[in-house]
Design a protein around this motif. Structure first.
Motif, short mmCIF file in Angstrom:
data_model
loop_
_atom_site.label_atom_id
_atom_site.label_comp_id
_atom_site.label_asym_id
_atom_site.label_seq_id
_atom_site.Cartn_x
_atom_site.Cartn_y
_atom_site.Cartn_z
N ASP A 154 0.84 -1.20 0.00
CA ASP A 154 0.00 0.00 0.00
C ASP A 154 0.87 1.25 0.00
O ASP A 154 0.50 2.27 -0.59
CB ASP A 154 -0.92 0.02 1.23
N ALA A 155 2.04 1.15 0.66
CA ALA A 155 2.93 2.31 0.76
C ALA A 155 3.81 2.49 -0.46
O ALA A 155 4.12 3.63 -0.84
CB ALA A 155 3.80 2.16 2.01
N ILE A 156 4.21 1.40 -1.12
CA ILE A 156 5.23 1.50 -2.18
C ILE A 156 4.78 1.01 -3.53
O ILE A 156 5.52 1.11 -4.51
CB ILE A 156 6.52 0.75 -1.78
N GLY A 157 3.56 0.47 -3.61
CA GLY A 157 3.12 -0.17 -4.85
C GLY A 157 3.07 0.75 -6.06
O GLY A 157 3.10 0.28 -7.20
N ALA A 158 3.02 2.06 -5.83
CA ALA A 158 2.97 3.00 -6.95
C ALA A 158 4.33 3.13 -7.63
O ALA A 158 4.41 3.65 -8.76
CB ALA A 158 2.51 4.37 -6.45
N TYR A 159 5.38 2.67 -6.98
CA TYR A 159 6.72 2.73 -7.58
C TYR A 159 7.00 1.45 -8.37
O TYR A 159 6.27 0.47 -8.28
CB TYR A 159 7.77 2.90 -6.47
N GLU A 160 8.07 1.46 -9.16
CA GLU A 160 8.43 0.29 -9.96
C GLU A 160 9.20 -0.70 -9.09
O GLU A 160 10.42 -0.81 -9.18
CB GLU A 160 9.25 0.72 -11.19
N VAL A 161 8.46 -1.40 -8.26
CA VAL A 161 9.07 -2.33 -7.33
C VAL A 161 8.60 -3.75 -7.64
O VAL A 161 7.46 -3.96 -8.04
CB VAL A 161 8.72 -1.94 -5.87
N GLY A 162 9.50 -4.70 -7.46
CA GLY A 162 9.17 -6.09 -7.71
C GLY A 162 9.23 -6.92 -6.45
O GLY A 162 9.49 -6.40 -5.35
N PHE A 163 9.01 -8.23 -6.59
CA PHE A 163 8.95 -9.10 -5.42
C PHE A 163 9.73 -10.39 -5.69
O PHE A 163 9.67 -10.95 -6.79
CB PHE A 163 7.51 -9.44 -5.08
N CYS A 164 10.44 -10.84 -4.65
CA CYS A 164 11.15 -12.12 -4.67
C CYS A 164 10.54 -12.99 -3.58
O CYS A 164 10.56 -12.62 -2.40
CB CYS A 164 12.64 -11.90 -4.41
N GLY A 179 -1.27 -22.46 -2.43
CA GLY A 179 -1.94 -21.24 -2.90
C GLY A 179 -1.17 -19.96 -2.66
O GLY A 179 -1.71 -18.87 -2.85
N ILE A 180 0.12 -20.09 -2.30
CA ILE A 180 0.86 -18.89 -1.92
C ILE A 180 1.10 -17.95 -3.10
O ILE A 180 1.11 -16.73 -2.94
CB ILE A 180 2.20 -19.27 -1.25
N VAL A 181 1.30 -18.50 -4.29
CA VAL A 181 1.55 -17.64 -5.45
C VAL A 181 0.36 -16.73 -5.71
O VAL A 181 0.52 -15.53 -5.95
CB VAL A 181 1.88 -18.49 -6.69
N GLU A 182 -0.83 -17.29 -5.64
CA GLU A 182 -2.03 -16.48 -5.85
C GLU A 182 -2.17 -15.41 -4.78
O GLU A 182 -2.55 -14.27 -5.07
CB GLU A 182 -3.28 -17.37 -5.87
N ARG A 183 -1.84 -15.74 -3.52
CA ARG A 183 -1.96 -14.77 -2.43
C ARG A 183 -0.94 -13.65 -2.59
O ARG A 183 -1.26 -12.49 -2.35
CB ARG A 183 -1.78 -15.46 -1.07
N VAL A 184 0.27 -14.00 -3.00
CA VAL A 184 1.28 -12.97 -3.21
C VAL A 184 0.88 -12.04 -4.35
O VAL A 184 0.93 -10.81 -4.22
CB VAL A 184 2.66 -13.59 -3.51
N LYS A 185 0.47 -12.63 -5.48
CA LYS A 185 0.14 -11.80 -6.64
C LYS A 185 -1.08 -10.93 -6.39
O LYS A 185 -1.22 -9.86 -6.98
CB LYS A 185 -0.05 -12.68 -7.87
N ALA A 186 -1.98 -11.37 -5.49
CA ALA A 186 -3.11 -10.53 -5.13
C ALA A 186 -2.66 -9.27 -4.40
O ALA A 186 -3.34 -8.24 -4.42
CB ALA A 186 -4.09 -11.31 -4.25
N ILE A 187 -1.48 -9.35 -3.77
CA ILE A 187 -0.92 -8.20 -3.05
C ILE A 187 0.00 -7.38 -3.94
O ILE A 187 -0.15 -6.16 -4.07
CB ILE A 187 -0.15 -8.67 -1.80
N THR A 188 0.97 -8.04 -4.56
CA THR A 188 2.04 -7.34 -5.29
C THR A 188 1.78 -7.22 -6.78
O THR A 188 2.40 -6.38 -7.44
CB THR A 188 3.38 -8.08 -5.09
N GLY A 189 0.93 -8.10 -7.31
CA GLY A 189 0.68 -8.11 -8.74
C GLY A 189 1.74 -8.84 -9.54
O GLY A 189 1.60 -8.99 -10.76
#
Length: 256
Positions: A154-164, A179-189
């Motif tokens: 919510d704080a940083i999603g507007a920036y070009e940030v990725g996830f590992c 189901g973790i991949v779906e849960r992560v992508k629901a947050i980070t995209g």
């Protein structure tokens, strides 16, 4: 799917060849130190190689903390690593999500992450995409539990940030792998990289101890299913040197 390993930084391309790896990840400096990274003599070889390059930032970096003696140097060191990583053609710079100290307001930690990206934006942004990695331990961590991860995004999603996504960290941190991949992508995209690690310790132990695939406490079928679902490059951060990591890479290639 491209699969590789975290290697010693001395000669990553030779290490990749020895393991039949498509991907390499390594440190640019002492992971427990504050030294600025130096330009590498093999930069052109790494840029021109068919091997995908990812860089891991030092563990000491913690841009979330309220301690400005750590936070401010962390921001500067992250910028420096991103610059050198870009010179190597790296696809991402992985950094742990960080934490605040006991008794501190974690909301300020999330805002310190936002300020980190705002600070970088003042000089054109990070030269390499930052990939925030989930962590295994700590009740005040910004990226251990996914409710905290959602607040971070919510704080940083507007920036070009990725996830590992680290499988050992998630499991040891108390997040179910089903189901973790779906849960992560629901947050980070997105998931840009997966650290494909088994865990020596039990679920929700809070302990970050990797082991070779099939040798730990994570169901191998579930681990493979998570890596398959992520659909991104995978890096093993497992012990055993060339032999151990080559076996893990071969196992993943066979199963995937």
């Amino acid at each position: 799917m491209r699969i590789g390993a975290h290697l010693d930084s001395a000669d990553p391309l030779a290490g990749a060849a020895a393991r039949s790896a498509d991907v390499v990840q390594f440190f640019l400096s002492d992971p427990q130190g504050w030294a600025s990274p130096e330009t590498r003599p093999d930069a052109a070889d790494l840029r021109d190689s068919d091997v995908d390059v990812f860089i891991h930032a030092p563990y000491v970096i913690n841009v979330a903390t309220l301690n400005n003696r750590i936070r401010i140097p962390s921001r500067k060191l992250l910028m420096a690593h991103a610059s050198v990583a870009a010179d190597l053609g790296a696809r991402g710079l992985i950094v742990h999500g960080g934490h605040v100290n006991k008794g501190d307001d974690i909301a300020k930690g999330f805002d310190n992450w936002r300020k980190t990206f705002a600070y970088a934006a003042e000089s054109g942004g990070f030269a390499t995409r930052i990939l925030i990695e989930n962590t295994a331990g700590g009740d005040n961590a910004c990226a251990r539990r996914f409710d905290a991860l959602a607040r971070l995004w919510d704080a940083i999603g507007a920036y070009e940030v990725g996830f590992c996504l680290d499988t050992c960290h998630a499991y040891a941190g108390g997040e179910e792998l089903l189901g973790i991949v779906e849960r992560v992508k629901a947050i980070t995209g997105r998931i840009d990289l997966i650290h494909a690690n088994d865990s020596r310790d039990t679920f929700n132990s809070g302990r970050d101890r990797h082991t070779n695939l099939g040798q730990g406490t994570i169901d191998p079928d579930l681990l493979v299913a998570v890596i398959r679902a992520a659909g991104c490059p995978a890096v093993v951060e497992t012990p055993g040197g060339v032999e151990g990591q080559a076996a893990d890479i071969a196992l993943l290639r066979e199963r995937l």
